[in-house]
Design a protein around this motif. Structure first.
Motif, short mmCIF file in Angstrom:
data_model
loop_
_atom_site.label_atom_id
_atom_site.label_comp_id
_atom_site.label_asym_id
_atom_site.label_seq_id
_atom_site.Cartn_x
_atom_site.Cartn_y
_atom_site.Cartn_z
N LEU A 38 9.11 28.14 9.99
CA LEU A 38 8.41 28.39 11.25
C LEU A 38 8.58 27.27 12.27
O LEU A 38 8.17 27.42 13.43
N PHE A 41 9.55 27.81 15.91
CA PHE A 41 8.60 28.53 16.74
C PHE A 41 7.50 27.62 17.28
O PHE A 41 6.84 27.96 18.26
N ASN A 44 7.34 26.51 21.01
CA ASN A 44 6.98 27.47 22.05
C ASN A 44 5.48 27.74 22.13
O ASN A 44 5.04 28.57 22.92
N LEU A 142 -1.72 29.71 15.80
CA LEU A 142 -0.94 30.35 14.74
C LEU A 142 -1.90 30.87 13.68
O LEU A 142 -2.82 30.17 13.27
N ILE A 171 0.83 33.04 17.72
CA ILE A 171 1.76 33.72 16.82
C ILE A 171 1.03 34.16 15.55
O ILE A 171 0.26 33.39 14.96
N SER A 217 9.17 38.95 16.81
CA SER A 217 10.19 37.97 17.16
C SER A 217 11.31 37.91 16.13
O SER A 217 12.49 37.78 16.49
N GLN A 218 10.93 37.98 14.84
CA GLN A 218 11.95 37.82 13.79
C GLN A 218 11.39 38.24 12.45
O GLN A 218 10.17 38.17 12.21
N ILE A 242 7.24 37.75 12.13
CA ILE A 242 6.66 36.78 13.08
C ILE A 242 6.38 37.53 14.38
O ILE A 242 7.31 38.04 15.03
N THR A 244 4.53 37.65 18.18
CA THR A 244 4.12 36.76 19.29
C THR A 244 3.23 37.52 20.27
O THR A 244 3.52 38.66 20.66
#
Length: 246
Positions: A38, A41, A44, A142, A171, A217-218, A242, A244
């Motif tokens: 992670l 990420f 951001n 998060l 996230i 996102s992924q 993941i 967002t």
């Protein structure tokens, strides 16, 4: 060490070894690797506060403490939380791994040896229910849910509610092997692993619907190995998705 606790519970010992013990068959330590995956990420988002839901015996929480100002870590198991709290208080944990039958081997954990003691005081470990969180637990940059959603009674209710606890650009991270079992989740509440209108329903597709206000996102496949005996291991692949918040 100032004190010592000897853990005899089989499940607790297995998870102590899973989080803090040896790596097997070249598979990386799962909680440590999950946090490291992670890292790209983090640049951001704000790194003020992270919620580690289903933290088990705490390895991911200690890893997160190196990157976030505050870590709130919650698990349903009082025994798991007790292990994490004792490690945080510089208590050495001794546990046994089963080698064969009733033959066991004692192993020990302490944070200093693992290089995880530097930021331990940033963490608050709490015993609690992921589906009944206190209203004060919100505004997280998060939210990390490791191998949790397929162990909940009502995962759809959880997914709807947990989004409101994210900060503005937060996230949500879900890891799960999607092992849907009726002993944990009534079949009518499964997110995937069944047929509907003659179509196979997969968990990720349901997550996309239930988390439509977030952006996927992924997805990353993350292996883990849990040792049961010298010759029996659980080798599993969790999918990390993941999400967002825009």
């Amino acid at each position: 060490m100032s004190d010592n606790i000897y853990e005899t519970d089989t499940s607790t010992s297995q998870y102590c070894d899973f989080h803090y013990g040896n790596e097997y068959f070249g598979v990386k330590n799962f909680p440590k690797n999950s946090v490291e995956l992670l890292l790209p990420f983090f640049k951001n988002i704000n790194t003020n506060k992270v919620l580690d839901l289903g933290c088990s015996v705490g390895r991911s929480s200690f890893e997160f403490s190196n990157y976030f100002k505050e870590v709130v870590a919650i698990d349903y198991s009082h025994k798991f939380i007790e292990v994490a709290q004792n490690l945080q208080e510089a208590v050495q944990i001794d546990y046994s791994v089963t080698l064969e039958g009733h033959i066991t081997e004692k192993r020990s954990i302490d944070l200093e040896t693992l290089g995880l003691s530097q930021n331990k005081d940033k963490i608050t470990f709490l015993q609690g229910d992921a589906q009944n969180l206190d209203t004060s637990l919100n505004n997280f940059d998060l939210i990390f849910c490791s191998n949790l959603i397929d162990r909940l009674q009502e995962p759809r209710v959880f997914l709807k509610e947990i989004q409101s606890r994210l900060s503005e650009n937060g996230i949500l991270v879900l890891l799960s092997p999607y092992t849907w079992l009726e002993e944990y989740t009534p079949k009518q509440n499964w997110l995937g692993g069944y047929e509907e209108n003659k179509e196979d329903v997969y968990t990720l597709d349901t997550l996309k619907k239930e988390l439509s206000s977030l952006e996927l996102s992924q997805c990353i496949e993350v292996e883990f190995v849990i040792k049961e005996t010298n010759r029996k291991f659980q080798h599993t692949i969790s999918q990390m998705s993941i999400w967002t918040k825009a």
